[in-house]
Design a protein around this motif. Structure first.
Motif, mmCIF file in Angstrom:
data_model
loop_
_atom_site.group_PDB
_atom_site.id
_atom_site.type_symbol
_atom_site.label_atom_id
_atom_site.label_comp_id
_atom_site.label_asym_id
_atom_site.label_seq_id
_atom_site.Cartn_x
_atom_site.Cartn_y
_atom_site.Cartn_z
ATOM 1 N N ALA A 154 29.271 38.843 41.422
ATOM 2 C CA ALA A 154 29.211 40.159 40.754
ATOM 3 C C ALA A 154 29.701 39.951 39.324
ATOM 4 N N PRO A 155 28.845 39.494 38.422
ATOM 5 C CA PRO A 155 29.268 39.038 37.079
ATOM 6 C C PRO A 155 30.104 40.034 36.287
ATOM 7 N N ALA A 156 29.727 41.299 36.287
ATOM 8 C CA ALA A 156 30.468 42.282 35.478
ATOM 9 C C ALA A 156 31.883 42.459 36.004
ATOM 10 N N VAL A 157 32.019 42.582 37.317
ATOM 11 C CA VAL A 157 33.342 42.749 37.923
ATOM 12 C C VAL A 157 34.167 41.485 37.720
ATOM 13 N N HIS A 158 33.547 40.348 37.908
ATOM 14 C CA HIS A 158 34.253 39.066 37.738
ATOM 15 C C HIS A 158 34.778 38.924 36.316
ATOM 16 N N ALA A 159 33.962 39.311 35.333
ATOM 17 C CA ALA A 159 34.376 39.191 33.930
ATOM 18 C C ALA A 159 35.573 40.094 33.630
ATOM 19 N N GLU A 160 35.557 41.319 34.173
ATOM 20 C CA GLU A 160 36.684 42.230 33.957
ATOM 21 C C GLU A 160 37.969 41.674 34.557
ATOM 22 N N LEU A 161 37.865 41.137 35.760
ATOM 23 C CA LEU A 161 39.049 40.602 36.423
ATOM 24 C C LEU A 161 39.541 39.326 35.747
ATOM 25 N N GLU A 162 38.614 38.496 35.294
ATOM 26 C CA GLU A 162 39.030 37.270 34.611
ATOM 27 C C GLU A 162 39.761 37.598 33.313
ATOM 28 N N LYS A 163 39.288 38.607 32.615
ATOM 29 C CA LYS A 163 39.961 39.057 31.398
ATOM 30 C C LYS A 163 41.371 39.542 31.732
ATOM 31 N N ALA A 164 41.482 40.364 32.788
ATOM 32 C CA ALA A 164 42.790 40.882 33.195
ATOM 33 C C ALA A 164 43.709 39.767 33.660
ATOM 34 N N LEU A 165 43.145 38.746 34.281
ATOM 35 C CA LEU A 165 43.945 37.622 34.769
ATOM 36 C C LEU A 165 44.666 36.921 33.626
ATOM 37 N N HIS A 166 43.997 36.768 32.502
ATOM 38 C CA HIS A 166 44.555 35.989 31.391
ATOM 39 C C HIS A 166 45.322 36.847 30.379
ATOM 40 N N GLU A 167 45.299 38.153 30.545
ATOM 41 C CA GLU A 167 46.044 39.026 29.634
ATOM 42 C C GLU A 167 47.470 39.215 30.132
ATOM 43 N N PRO A 168 48.392 39.544 29.231
ATOM 44 C CA PRO A 168 49.751 39.873 29.677
ATOM 45 C C PRO A 168 49.741 41.088 30.598
ATOM 46 N N GLY A 169 50.551 41.055 31.627
ATOM 47 C CA GLY A 169 50.690 42.205 32.499
ATOM 48 C C GLY A 169 51.647 43.223 31.899
ATOM 49 N N LEU A 170 51.855 44.297 32.605
ATOM 50 C CA LEU A 170 52.756 45.351 32.138
ATOM 51 C C LEU A 170 54.166 44.818 31.913
ATOM 52 N N TYR A 171 54.675 44.055 32.856
ATOM 53 C CA TYR A 171 56.041 43.540 32.752
ATOM 54 C C TYR A 171 56.160 42.529 31.615
#
Length: 289
Positions: A154-171
């Protein structure tokens, strides 16, 4: 020419006479898309209880979406050193988490027989496959590259999650904000690999201990803003813990220790999740204040 009825114009409406004439669909429908929401349920069994399961699950997905929005808003505000905006978003999320937890009530007392009537309709579907919940977990620091695997087709969903994976989290953004205020957050924590799960650090615990130990200090050395942020995060952390335990208890009641759908271990997997705390040093620092 046929005159336009007075009710066709909002400006012609009186306080006790709502506008009932529209040229197309209602403005409410255009804004809320209620008909779309109310037609998303497609039960696959003949059991009437499946509708409750579907609607409740979809409501939870909407809460996940809103929480991700709030925490991403808070993270951006912290990056810009706008603490009031961050606290406003985090404060809203506290009420939203309470509502998310309340969403378990329709399913919390399912018996095994009741669940079995439509469980086969789920097939290989499982809650851990929720992409929005995965984004929520990533924002809380619960990251794992392996959790992208279910979405590789699911390329679009995968891309969103991969972006979130490498970004700083809230904490991560909280700790960076604390560092910019002069708190000695360890460099190793600030520069960590953002794609890895956040793990507790004694240096971060020392920062929170410093914040909490100085509460109400007569010399004015306390950081009231950091304390307020810490307490808001603690409230969020507690509600996340309650969410995980609500999930565990509801699952245990409905299916005992049987394997879960989608190849998960069911209750055993949820038990492991329920023991984990988000923002861990906020909890351990309390032992030393």
């Amino acid at each position: 020419m046929t005159p336009t009825p007075p009710s066709a114009s909002p400006s012609a409406s009186t306080g006790d006479t709502p506008n009932l004439e529209f040229t197309g669909t209602t403005p409410y429908e255009q804004y809320v898309r209620a008909s779309v929401l109310s037609h998303l349920q497609q039960p696959l069994s003949d059991d009437p209880g499946e509708m409750s399961f579907l609607v409740t699950t979809q409501v939870m997905e909407l809460w996940f979406t809103l929480l991700v929005h709030e925490w991403e808003t808070a993270a951006r505000a912290l990056r810009g050193d706008d603490l009031p905006a961050a606290l406003a978003a985090l404060g809203r999320s506290v009420y939203e988490l309470q509502s998310l937890n309340d969403s378990w009530k329709p399913l919390a007392h399912l018996t095994p027989a009741q669940f079995n009537r439509y469980r086969s309709a789920l097939g290989d579907a499982s809650g851990f496959q929720s992409a929005m919940y995965r984004r929520l977990e990533f924002l809380l620091g619960e990251k794992s590259p392996a959790m992208l695997v279910p979405y590789r087709h699911a390329p679009a969903v995968h891309a969103e999650l991969e972006k979130a994976l490498h970004e700083p989290g809230l904490y991560d953004e909280v700790l960076r904000w604390l560092a910019r205020r002069g708190h000695p957050v360890p460099e190793a924590v600030l520069g960590r690999d953002m794609a890895e799960r956040y793990t507790a650090d004694p240096g971060v615990e020392a920062v929170w201990l410093r914040v909490y130990a100085a509460e109400g200090a007569e010399d004015g050395a306390g950081d009231a803003e950091a304390l307020r942020l810490g307490e808001t995060l603690t409230e969020i952390g507690e509600l996340i813990w309650r969410w995980r335990n609500n999930h565990l208890v509801a699952t245990r009641r409905a299916m005992g220790a049987k394997p879960g759908t989608g190849g998960s271990s069911g209750v055993a997997w949820l038990e492991k999740r329920a023991t984990k705390s988000v923002f861990p040093e906020l909890w351990t620092a309390r032992s030393h204040v």
